[in-house]
Design an enzyme around this catalytic site. Structure first.
Site, PDB file in Angstrom:
ATOM      1  N   ARG A   1       0.799  -1.221   0.000  1.00  0.00           N
ATOM      2  CA  ARG A   1       0.000   0.000   0.000  1.00  0.00           C
ATOM      3  C   ARG A   1       0.829   1.267   0.000  1.00  0.00           C
ATOM      4  O   ARG A   1       0.579   2.191  -0.775  1.00  0.00           O
ATOM      5  CB  ARG A   1      -0.896   0.068   1.253  1.00  0.00           C
ATOM      6  CG  ARG A   1      -2.189  -0.648   1.145  1.00  0.00           C
ATOM      7  CD  ARG A   1      -2.583  -1.141   2.512  1.00  0.00           C
ATOM      8  NE  ARG A   1      -1.649  -2.186   2.894  1.00  0.00           N
ATOM      9  CZ  ARG A   1      -1.799  -3.463   2.543  1.00  0.00           C
ATOM     10  NH1 ARG A   1      -2.844  -3.830   1.876  1.00  0.00           N
ATOM     11  NH2 ARG A   1      -0.907  -4.368   2.865  1.00  0.00           N
ATOM     12  N   THR A   2       1.793   1.347   0.892  1.00  0.00           N
ATOM     13  CA  THR A   2       2.490   2.617   1.062  1.00  0.00           C
ATOM     14  C   THR A   2       3.232   2.996  -0.218  1.00  0.00           C
ATOM     15  O   THR A   2       3.095   4.106  -0.730  1.00  0.00           O
ATOM     16  CB  THR A   2       3.470   2.533   2.259  1.00  0.00           C
ATOM     17  OG1 THR A   2       2.727   2.102   3.403  1.00  0.00           O
ATOM     18  CG2 THR A   2       4.106   3.876   2.545  1.00  0.00           C
TER      19      THR A   2
ATOM     20  N   LYS B   1      26.024  -3.617  -1.272  1.00  0.00           N
ATOM     21  CA  LYS B   1      27.493  -3.586  -1.405  1.00  0.00           C
ATOM     22  C   LYS B   1      28.144  -2.909  -0.214  1.00  0.00           C
ATOM     23  O   LYS B   1      29.361  -2.748  -0.170  1.00  0.00           O
ATOM     24  CB  LYS B   1      27.880  -2.823  -2.680  1.00  0.00           C
ATOM     25  CG  LYS B   1      27.297  -3.398  -3.948  1.00  0.00           C
ATOM     26  CD  LYS B   1      27.723  -2.534  -5.130  1.00  0.00           C
ATOM     27  CE  LYS B   1      27.029  -2.967  -6.406  1.00  0.00           C
ATOM     28  NZ  LYS B   1      27.180  -1.963  -7.461  1.00  0.00           N
TER      29      LYS B   1
ATOM     30  N   ARG C   1      11.461   3.993   3.175  1.00  0.00           N
ATOM     31  CA  ARG C   1      11.093   3.019   4.207  1.00  0.00           C
ATOM     32  C   ARG C   1      12.339   2.246   4.579  1.00  0.00           C
ATOM     33  O   ARG C   1      13.055   1.748   3.710  1.00  0.00           O
ATOM     34  CB  ARG C   1      10.001   2.068   3.730  1.00  0.00           C
ATOM     35  CG  ARG C   1       9.800   0.916   4.716  1.00  0.00           C
ATOM     36  CD  ARG C   1       8.584   0.109   4.461  1.00  0.00           C
ATOM     37  NE  ARG C   1       7.378   0.846   4.806  1.00  0.00           N
ATOM     38  CZ  ARG C   1       6.152   0.315   4.815  1.00  0.00           C
ATOM     39  NH1 ARG C   1       5.984  -0.953   4.500  1.00  0.00           N
ATOM     40  NH2 ARG C   1       5.105   1.043   5.137  1.00  0.00           N
TER      41      ARG C   1
ATOM     42  N   HIS D   1       5.445   5.961  11.473  1.00  0.00           N
ATOM     43  CA  HIS D   1       4.890   5.855  10.130  1.00  0.00           C
ATOM     44  C   HIS D   1       3.907   7.029   9.978  1.00  0.00           C
ATOM     45  O   HIS D   1       2.695   6.841   9.974  1.00  0.00           O
ATOM     46  CB  HIS D   1       4.177   4.509  10.006  1.00  0.00           C
ATOM     47  CG  HIS D   1       3.864   4.080   8.602  1.00  0.00           C
ATOM     48  ND1 HIS D   1       3.934   4.926   7.508  1.00  0.00           N
ATOM     49  CD2 HIS D   1       3.447   2.877   8.116  1.00  0.00           C
ATOM     50  CE1 HIS D   1       3.585   4.249   6.418  1.00  0.00           C
ATOM     51  NE2 HIS D   1       3.286   3.011   6.762  1.00  0.00           N
TER      52      HIS D   1
HETATM   53  C1  NCD Z   1       2.022  -1.117   8.279  1.00  0.00           C
HETATM   54  C2  NCD Z   1       3.531  -0.899   8.371  1.00  0.00           C
HETATM   55  O1  NCD Z   1       4.262  -1.162   7.428  1.00  0.00           O
HETATM   56  O2  NCD Z   1       3.934  -0.410   9.412  1.00  0.00           O
HETATM   57  N1  NCD Z   1       1.608  -1.302   6.966  1.00  0.00           N
HETATM   58  C3  NCD Z   1       1.313  -0.200   6.215  1.00  0.00           C
HETATM   59  O3  NCD Z   1       2.151   0.609   5.884  1.00  0.00           O
HETATM   60  N2  NCD Z   1       0.023  -0.023   5.895  1.00  0.00           N
HETATM   61  C4  NCD Z   1       1.508  -2.132   9.219  1.00  0.00           C
HETATM   62  C5  NCD Z   1       2.066  -3.516   9.211  1.00  0.00           C
HETATM   63  O4  NCD Z   1       2.991  -3.854   8.478  1.00  0.00           O
HETATM   64  O5  NCD Z   1       1.549  -4.316   9.982  1.00  0.00           O
END
Ligand code: NCD
Length: 304
Positions: free
Chosen positions: A52-53, A82, A103, A131
């Site tokens: 999703r993100t 590397k 991320r 997040h």
């Molecule tokens: C979450 C995350 O990555 O922190 N997912 C997301 O971005 N919607 C929650 C999760 O991984 O459980």
């Protein structure tokens, strides 16, 4: 606002501005998109899995006419494999992109990136840290679904020690009036002390609650989360203790208020039974859709 690193950096005024831009974005998407970010480039740099993100950020950029460059599985496939430092990678990518969505598996990574970057960094999840953009879309969802944020009560359920979404959401909710937060977590993954200290400092009402069914009768939002298996390492026993303890099923639905909602950042495993999906209070797929509008709004705010 230059970088988006943590939820605390937003105030109520910016949040309300962001939400009204997100509303405009819903209309823009329905009418086929826009070109306001034409010739701008967004880099997505993902060292941890995501569906999703990453895809909602990429879709958001494209629906505003911008371009996307991406490296998923950056841990294996970028020069990090590397031995390149995150700082060096960021210094290079900032020359190619107008915004970097990052991320990473380490808490604090987004802050480190921001320290060396003149290009805006957006934290798309840093380990068990934060997040913030998920919290923005969560809050937008609450406002859209319930018509308000002030005065709501919410139960955050599941892995509150390792889940970064509930940490960020708690910070944001703390900005609103008379919000009541209930933490419902297995003993081994209770909400961390730093968040509780923050809530105490800001005189925000929070409670630890063990009985999920009891609390689901009372709250406006049940925010369920996944037990984050990947953060337990060798502690398989602890994982087993936490996993399966709190499940949202038909029985829980039956005691919930008629106007309450169930949220989840997704992905879910078995912590929300599929039998719940068809109930109108199951808001998690609508919540994921809102991620597109919020991320469009955020990109517009940062880049224009
Ligand atoms: C979450 C995350 O990555 O922190 N997912 C997301 O971005 N919607 C929650 C999760 O991984 O459980």
């Amino acid at each position: 606002m230059k970088h988006v690193i943590r939820a605390q950096q937003f105030n109520k005024k910016v949040l309300s501005e962001l939400f009204s831009i997100a509303q405009e974005m819903e209309i823009i998407v329905k009418s086929g998109g826009s070109n306001v970010l034409a010739h701008r480039v967004m880099a997505t740099l993902f060292y941890e899995p995501s569906t999703r993100t990453r895809l909602s950020f990429e879709s958001a950029m494209q629906k505003l006419g911008g371009e996307v460059i991406t490296t998923e599985s950056a841990r294996e496939f970028s020069s990090s494999a590397k031995g390149e430092t995150l700082e060096d990678t960021i210094r290079v990518i900032e020359g190619y992109a107008d915004v970097i969505v990052l991320r990473h598996y380490e808490s604090g990574a987004a802050q480190r990136a921001a320290e060396v970057s003149d290009t805006p960094i957006i934290n798309a999840g840093d380990g068990a840290g934060q997040h913030p953009t998920q919290a923005l879309l969560d809050l937008y969802t609450i406002k859209k679904e319930l018509g308000k944020i002030d005065g709501i009560s919410i139960a955050m359920v599941g892995d509150l020690a390792n889940g970064r979404t509930t940490r960020s959401l708690t910070y944001l909710l703390g900005k609103y009036d008379n919000v009541k937060i209930y933490f419902v977590a297995p003993e081994v993954v209770r909400m961390k002390r730093d968040i509780e200290a923050y809530l105490k400092r800001h005189k925000i009402k929070f409670f630890e609650e063990e009985n999920l069914k009891k609390i689901c009768k009372e709250v406006d939002v049940v925010y369920q989360t996944r037990i984050q298996r990947e953060r337990f390492g060798e502690r398989i026993e602890d994982y087993e203790k936490a996993h399966g303890k709190y499940i949202i099923d038909k029985e829980i639905l039956d005691v919930m208020k008629k106007k309450a909602i169930i949220m989840h950042p997704l992905p879910r495993l078995d912590e929300i039974k599929q039998e719940v999906d068809s109930d109108s209070r199951a808001a998690y797929f609508r919540q994921a859709q809102n991620g597109l509008y919020i991320r469009m709004a955020l990109l517009k705010m940062l880049l224009l």
